[in-house]
Design an enzyme around this catalytic site. Structure first.
Site, PDB file in Angstrom:
ATOM      1  N   ARG A  59      99.114 -17.449  -5.360  1.00 53.33           N
ATOM      2  CA  ARG A  59      99.871 -17.227  -4.110  1.00 53.33           C
ATOM      3  C   ARG A  59     100.205 -15.946  -3.789  1.00 53.33           C
ATOM      4  NH1 ARG A  59     101.860 -20.444   0.394  1.00 53.33           N
ATOM      5  NH2 ARG A  59     103.050 -19.088   1.408  1.00 53.33           N
ATOM      6  N   ARG A  85     100.835 -22.988   6.825  1.00 53.29           N
ATOM      7  CA  ARG A  85     101.356 -22.409   5.505  1.00 53.29           C
ATOM      8  C   ARG A  85     102.553 -21.699   5.679  1.00 53.29           C
ATOM      9  NH1 ARG A  85      97.957 -24.313   1.717  1.00 53.29           N
ATOM     10  NH2 ARG A  85      96.180 -24.374   2.606  1.00 53.29           N
ATOM     11  N   ASN A 101     107.226 -18.921  15.105  1.00 58.86           N
ATOM     12  CA  ASN A 101     106.504 -20.253  14.878  1.00 58.86           C
ATOM     13  C   ASN A 101     106.911 -21.264  15.978  1.00 58.86           C
ATOM     14  OD1 ASN A 101     105.072 -21.924  13.224  1.00 58.86           O
ATOM     15  ND2 ASN A 101     107.072 -22.967  12.643  1.00 58.86           N
ATOM     16  N   HIS A 103     107.407 -25.232  16.421  1.00 56.43           N
ATOM     17  CA  HIS A 103     107.326 -26.502  15.436  1.00 56.43           C
ATOM     18  C   HIS A 103     107.577 -27.485  16.075  1.00 56.43           C
ATOM     19  CE1 HIS A 103     108.601 -28.525  11.846  1.00 56.43           C
ATOM     20  NE2 HIS A 103     109.779 -29.188  12.461  1.00 56.43           N
ATOM     21  N   ASP A 135     111.618 -17.118   8.949  1.00 60.49           N
ATOM     22  CA  ASP A 135     112.350 -16.335   7.845  1.00 60.49           C
ATOM     23  C   ASP A 135     111.607 -16.813   6.572  1.00 60.49           C
ATOM     24  OD1 ASP A 135     113.387 -18.752   7.514  1.00 60.49           O
ATOM     25  OD2 ASP A 135     115.262 -18.222   8.024  1.00 60.49           O
ATOM     26  N   ALA A 136     112.242 -16.631   5.203  1.00 56.74           N
ATOM     27  CA  ALA A 136     111.946 -16.892   4.109  1.00 56.74           C
ATOM     28  C   ALA A 136     111.871 -18.482   3.689  1.00 56.74           C
ATOM     29  CB  ALA A 136     112.386 -16.023   3.055  1.00 56.74           C
ATOM     30  N   GLY A 137     112.722 -19.224   4.678  1.00 53.45           N
ATOM     31  CA  GLY A 137     112.697 -20.752   4.477  1.00 53.45           C
ATOM     32  C   GLY A 137     111.684 -21.376   5.036  1.00 53.45           C
ATOM     33  N   ASP A 139     110.908 -23.567   8.267  1.00 54.30           N
ATOM     34  CA  ASP A 139     111.406 -23.900   9.586  1.00 54.30           C
ATOM     35  C   ASP A 139     112.960 -23.592   9.469  1.00 54.30           C
ATOM     36  OD1 ASP A 139     108.989 -24.585  10.456  1.00 54.30           O
ATOM     37  OD2 ASP A 139     109.098 -26.580   9.613  1.00 54.30           O
TER      38      ASP A 139
END
Length: 194
Positions: A59, A85, A101, A103, A135-137, A139
């Protein structure tokens, strides 16, 4: 003129909505993690350059390759339009422009890859779509815009998802057009145009 890169993993219906709008002139490339994604065919048909960064067992190597591919294109905005991803913090940090993004749920409800089915299973009466900053999470980024979609008594996953996509296409184009016109400002969880 703002430069936009779109990432997509599947059929590319959200991408097609962007291609069919004035946003098309700003899209410099479409990338995917899936070599045979229909989104790449749609992009090629529209005369847009494409690239593929397949996910392998490492990864971290994928993060480096994706960051390199995106950085070389110098996007002012990266749009995840059905990109399946999670984008790691290393990729986010490696870009100068924001990543957004689309969603198919009203976040923070029903994050993740099974949002439509999760809303049905929960017995929700309303769901919808959200365009948010990545962000890093998963959604968890600040919300830019949302639009509700009612859940009908006879909805199954396919019918509900199709009705959400109809609204999602319009919402995503609207958000990206506003970005092109005014830019995007993020302050904590507050997002504004201009």
């Amino acid at each position: 003129m703002p430069r936009i890169v779109v990432l997509a993993s599947g059929r590319g219906s959200l991408l097609q909505a962007l291609i069919d709008s004035p946003i098309r002139s700003h899209i410099v490339a479409v990338g995917s993690d899936v070599a045979d994604a229909k989104a790449l065919v749609r992009a090629s048909a529209a005369g847009i350059d494409t690239f593929v960064v397949p996910v392998g067992p490492d990864r971290r190597a994928w993060n480096v390759e994706l960051t390199g591919a995106l950085s070389s294109l110098a996007p002012d905005l990266t749009v995840c339009a059905g990109f399946m991803r999670v984008i790691d913090s290393d990729v986010i940090a490696g870009l100068t422009g924001p990543i957004i993004n689309s969603h198919p749920a009203l976040l923070p409800a029903f994050p993740g890859a099974h949002a439509v089915n999760d809303a049905l299973a929960y017995g929700a009466k309303v769901t919808g779509c959200t365009v948010h900053v990545v962000d890093a999470g998963v959604d968890t980024g600040p919300v830019i815009a949302q639009q509700p979609v009612g859940i009908l008594g006879d909805d199954d996953e396919a019918s509900l998802h199709e009705r959400i996509k109809q609204v999602e296409r319009v919402l995503l184009v609207d958000v990206v057009e506003k970005f092109v016109e005014r830019g995007l400002s993020v302050n904590g969880r507050s997002v504004s145009f201009g």
